[in-house]
Motif scaffolding. Sequence first.
Motif, PDB file in Angstrom:
ATOM      1  N   GLY A 177     -13.651  -4.573   1.174  1.00  0.00           N
ATOM      2  CA  GLY A 177     -12.630  -3.622   0.776  1.00  0.00           C
ATOM      3  C   GLY A 177     -12.319  -3.974  -0.750  1.00  0.00           C
ATOM      4  O   GLY A 177     -12.253  -3.105  -1.918  1.00  0.00           O
ATOM      5  N   GLN A 178     -12.114  -5.166  -0.903  1.00  0.00           N
ATOM      6  CA  GLN A 178     -11.783  -5.761  -2.398  1.00  0.00           C
ATOM      7  C   GLN A 178     -12.813  -5.449  -3.328  1.00  0.00           C
ATOM      8  O   GLN A 178     -12.778  -5.007  -4.381  1.00  0.00           O
ATOM      9  CB  GLN A 178     -11.163  -7.012  -2.102  1.00  0.00           C
ATOM     10  N   LEU A 179     -14.133  -5.564  -2.729  1.00  0.00           N
ATOM     11  CA  LEU A 179     -15.443  -5.493  -3.687  1.00  0.00           C
ATOM     12  C   LEU A 179     -15.598  -4.085  -3.837  1.00  0.00           C
ATOM     13  O   LEU A 179     -16.019  -3.751  -5.043  1.00  0.00           O
ATOM     14  CB  LEU A 179     -16.497  -6.147  -2.881  1.00  0.00           C
ATOM     15  N   HIS A 180     -15.283  -3.123  -2.794  1.00  0.00           N
ATOM     16  CA  HIS A 180     -15.280  -1.790  -3.234  1.00  0.00           C
ATOM     17  C   HIS A 180     -14.639  -1.251  -4.096  1.00  0.00           C
ATOM     18  O   HIS A 180     -14.807  -0.610  -5.125  1.00  0.00           O
ATOM     19  CB  HIS A 180     -15.349  -0.965  -1.772  1.00  0.00           C
ATOM     20  N   ALA A 181     -13.211  -1.920  -4.211  1.00  0.00           N
ATOM     21  CA  ALA A 181     -12.212  -1.427  -5.073  1.00  0.00           C
ATOM     22  C   ALA A 181     -12.518  -1.925  -6.682  1.00  0.00           C
ATOM     23  O   ALA A 181     -12.239  -1.399  -7.286  1.00  0.00           O
ATOM     24  CB  ALA A 181     -10.671  -2.137  -4.409  1.00  0.00           C
ATOM     25  N   ARG A 183     -15.440  -2.604  -7.419  1.00  0.00           N
ATOM     26  CA  ARG A 183     -16.713  -1.929  -7.922  1.00  0.00           C
ATOM     27  C   ARG A 183     -16.266  -0.446  -8.650  1.00  0.00           C
ATOM     28  O   ARG A 183     -16.825  -0.082  -9.716  1.00  0.00           O
ATOM     29  CB  ARG A 183     -17.648  -1.649  -6.968  1.00  0.00           C
ATOM     30  N   GLY A 184     -15.378  -0.020  -7.936  1.00  0.00           N
ATOM     31  CA  GLY A 184     -14.722   1.257  -8.325  1.00  0.00           C
ATOM     32  C   GLY A 184     -13.910   1.011  -9.798  1.00  0.00           C
ATOM     33  O   GLY A 184     -14.144   2.036 -10.659  1.00  0.00           O
ATOM     34  N   GLU A 185     -13.139  -0.284  -9.738  1.00  0.00           N
ATOM     35  CA  GLU A 185     -12.384  -0.440 -10.867  1.00  0.00           C
ATOM     36  C   GLU A 185     -13.553  -0.556 -12.181  1.00  0.00           C
ATOM     37  O   GLU A 185     -13.242  -0.164 -13.270  1.00  0.00           O
ATOM     38  CB  GLU A 185     -11.537  -1.615 -10.948  1.00  0.00           C
ATOM     39  N   ASN A 186     -14.685  -1.168 -11.633  1.00  0.00           N
ATOM     40  CA  ASN A 186     -15.400  -1.550 -12.970  1.00  0.00           C
ATOM     41  C   ASN A 186     -16.139  -0.199 -13.376  1.00  0.00           C
ATOM     42  O   ASN A 186     -16.414  -0.046 -14.427  1.00  0.00           O
ATOM     43  CB  ASN A 186     -16.724  -2.527 -12.336  1.00  0.00           C
ATOM     44  N   ALA A 187     -16.615   0.627 -12.331  1.00  0.00           N
ATOM     45  CA  ALA A 187     -16.856   1.867 -12.874  1.00  0.00           C
ATOM     46  C   ALA A 187     -16.068   2.858 -13.751  1.00  0.00           C
ATOM     47  O   ALA A 187     -16.376   3.473 -14.725  1.00  0.00           O
ATOM     48  CB  ALA A 187     -17.307   2.993 -11.395  1.00  0.00           C
ATOM     49  N   GLY A 188     -14.819   2.689 -13.508  1.00  0.00           N
ATOM     50  CA  GLY A 188     -13.759   3.278 -14.225  1.00  0.00           C
ATOM     51  C   GLY A 188     -13.805   2.681 -15.532  1.00  0.00           C
ATOM     52  O   GLY A 188     -13.725   3.491 -16.610  1.00  0.00           O
ATOM     53  N   LEU A 189     -13.773   1.278 -15.605  1.00  0.00           N
ATOM     54  CA  LEU A 189     -13.845   0.569 -17.185  1.00  0.00           C
ATOM     55  C   LEU A 189     -15.195   1.210 -17.881  1.00  0.00           C
ATOM     56  O   LEU A 189     -15.168   1.167 -18.867  1.00  0.00           O
ATOM     57  CB  LEU A 189     -13.907  -0.974 -16.969  1.00  0.00           C
ATOM     58  N   GLU A 266     -15.084  -7.407 -23.364  1.00  0.00           N
ATOM     59  CA  GLU A 266     -14.489  -8.625 -22.761  1.00  0.00           C
ATOM     60  C   GLU A 266     -14.095  -8.318 -21.401  1.00  0.00           C
ATOM     61  O   GLU A 266     -14.506  -9.226 -20.369  1.00  0.00           O
ATOM     62  CB  GLU A 266     -13.479  -9.318 -23.747  1.00  0.00           C
ATOM     63  N   GLN A 267     -13.095  -7.221 -21.153  1.00  0.00           N
ATOM     64  CA  GLN A 267     -12.831  -6.894 -19.897  1.00  0.00           C
ATOM     65  C   GLN A 267     -13.967  -6.625 -18.818  1.00  0.00           C
ATOM     66  O   GLN A 267     -13.815  -7.054 -17.673  1.00  0.00           O
ATOM     67  CB  GLN A 267     -11.672  -5.683 -19.818  1.00  0.00           C
ATOM     68  N   LEU A 268     -14.969  -5.936 -19.322  1.00  0.00           N
ATOM     69  CA  LEU A 268     -16.243  -5.732 -18.604  1.00  0.00           C
ATOM     70  C   LEU A 268     -16.829  -6.751 -18.041  1.00  0.00           C
ATOM     71  O   LEU A 268     -17.337  -7.182 -17.052  1.00  0.00           O
ATOM     72  CB  LEU A 268     -17.208  -4.614 -19.360  1.00  0.00           C
ATOM     73  N   GLN A 273     -17.792 -10.925 -13.733  1.00  0.00           N
ATOM     74  CA  GLN A 273     -17.530 -12.150 -13.268  1.00  0.00           C
ATOM     75  C   GLN A 273     -16.792 -12.197 -11.942  1.00  0.00           C
ATOM     76  O   GLN A 273     -17.129 -12.832 -10.948  1.00  0.00           O
ATOM     77  CB  GLN A 273     -16.915 -13.073 -14.199  1.00  0.00           C
ATOM     78  N   ARG A 274     -15.812 -11.468 -11.786  1.00  0.00           N
ATOM     79  CA  ARG A 274     -15.052 -11.281 -10.570  1.00  0.00           C
ATOM     80  C   ARG A 274     -15.696 -10.730  -9.398  1.00  0.00           C
ATOM     81  O   ARG A 274     -15.660 -11.178  -8.464  1.00  0.00           O
ATOM     82  CB  ARG A 274     -13.722 -10.407 -10.738  1.00  0.00           C
ATOM     83  N   ALA A 275     -16.560  -9.799  -9.695  1.00  0.00           N
ATOM     84  CA  ALA A 275     -17.583  -9.182  -8.882  1.00  0.00           C
ATOM     85  C   ALA A 275     -18.490 -10.236  -8.102  1.00  0.00           C
ATOM     86  O   ALA A 275     -18.536 -10.226  -7.008  1.00  0.00           O
ATOM     87  CB  ALA A 275     -18.150  -7.779  -9.275  1.00  0.00           C
ATOM     88  N   GLY A 276     -18.870 -10.980  -9.073  1.00  0.00           N
ATOM     89  CA  GLY A 276     -20.004 -12.255  -8.788  1.00  0.00           C
ATOM     90  C   GLY A 276     -19.253 -13.018  -7.905  1.00  0.00           C
ATOM     91  O   GLY A 276     -19.774 -13.494  -6.759  1.00  0.00           O
ATOM     92  N   GLU A 277     -17.758 -13.364  -8.222  1.00  0.00           N
ATOM     93  CA  GLU A 277     -17.059 -14.362  -7.245  1.00  0.00           C
ATOM     94  C   GLU A 277     -17.002 -13.703  -5.680  1.00  0.00           C
ATOM     95  O   GLU A 277     -17.062 -14.388  -4.760  1.00  0.00           O
ATOM     96  CB  GLU A 277     -15.924 -14.753  -7.871  1.00  0.00           C
ATOM     97  N   LEU A 278     -16.639 -12.450  -5.766  1.00  0.00           N
ATOM     98  CA  LEU A 278     -16.275 -11.615  -4.727  1.00  0.00           C
ATOM     99  C   LEU A 278     -17.670 -11.537  -3.881  1.00  0.00           C
ATOM    100  O   LEU A 278     -17.603 -11.799  -2.523  1.00  0.00           O
ATOM    101  CB  LEU A 278     -15.800 -10.409  -4.797  1.00  0.00           C
ATOM    102  N   GLU A 279     -18.513 -11.308  -4.527  1.00  0.00           N
ATOM    103  CA  GLU A 279     -20.100 -11.347  -3.581  1.00  0.00           C
ATOM    104  C   GLU A 279     -20.268 -12.724  -3.008  1.00  0.00           C
ATOM    105  O   GLU A 279     -21.135 -13.086  -2.019  1.00  0.00           O
ATOM    106  CB  GLU A 279     -21.079 -11.084  -4.622  1.00  0.00           C
TER     107      GLU A 279
END
Length: 352
Positions: A177-181, A183-189, A266-268, A273-279
Amino acid sequence: MTTSEPNEKQLLADIDALRSQFPQTQDLYREVCVLLFFRYGLTPTTNKLYQLVRKGSMSAPAEALNKFWEDLRDKSRVRIEHPDLPESLKTAAGELVATLWSSAQGAAQDGLETLRSEAQAQVAEARQAQATAEADRDTARASHARARQTLEQAHIRVGELEQALAARDATIAAMEGQLHAARGENAGLLQKLDDARRDFGLELEKVRTSASLAEERFRAAEARALMEIDRERTAASKLHKEMEGLRSNAEQAAERHRTELASLQEQLGNYRQRAGELEGNLKAVTASRDLAVDDLRAARSLLEDKHAQSVRTESLVADLRLQVEEAQRKIEEVGKANKPSRTPRKPKAVPQ
């Protein structure tokens, strides 16, 4: 147990059987004397008889004992009556027959003792086998108890593993769920970055358009200035300053958009990086779940093995129980086969 130490329980049981057959006190004491002397090889005494029977007064067993010895002496004495034989020959013949009777009785008693010794040896051997079987049965029961305890522990372990697996599945679901969120936040950015790029392009186009217009106005003014240099010098200088101001504003706007673009990039990068850690965490939790599933399978295999061992243990206990019953049946058959007669046979008298 030796031959001089009869089975006390069996003796009391035989006496109880005689009580119902001989209700008269003297008859009962006489039969007990016969039982002690001929079956168990014991010399009956007054005290022994009274301790075993406990019926009547103390004179009753003494009277019965005297009568028993008199009957025994009469049965062992042989009288030879013949009118043609001398008295000395009659006496010698009677003593000879009495001696033969005593020898035969002794031989019979020795044979009885031998049979009794063999029977008691077989009984002792059977009891030893029974004790060994009972020890094996106790060992099998202890092994069965340990197997059952191991089985219960395996059940507990399986429950714990199932609980741990459920917890890990819940953790995996939460991380997914966190990864999905994320990813959604990454898509928003990314959408915001595209919007910023589009706005920057539009603003840059506006600046370019303004610069082009300013440049055209400058050229027109310059043409007019060429025509009216003196009169329009001040106006040309003012227009030049205005153009410089527009350029400065355009450069500041471009710099501002460049800074915002760098911040968004930079935020992207941080979100990637956060998405890689979650994976990575998701892969670790998945591997842990696979190990838990392997442990659960091993525990279930151990549970099935313990159940099969428990079934074999119960079969062994049943076989041992049958062996004990067979040994007890053989003991009873030996006791019945070697049971002596209650009274001795009276020797035949020499015919007159």
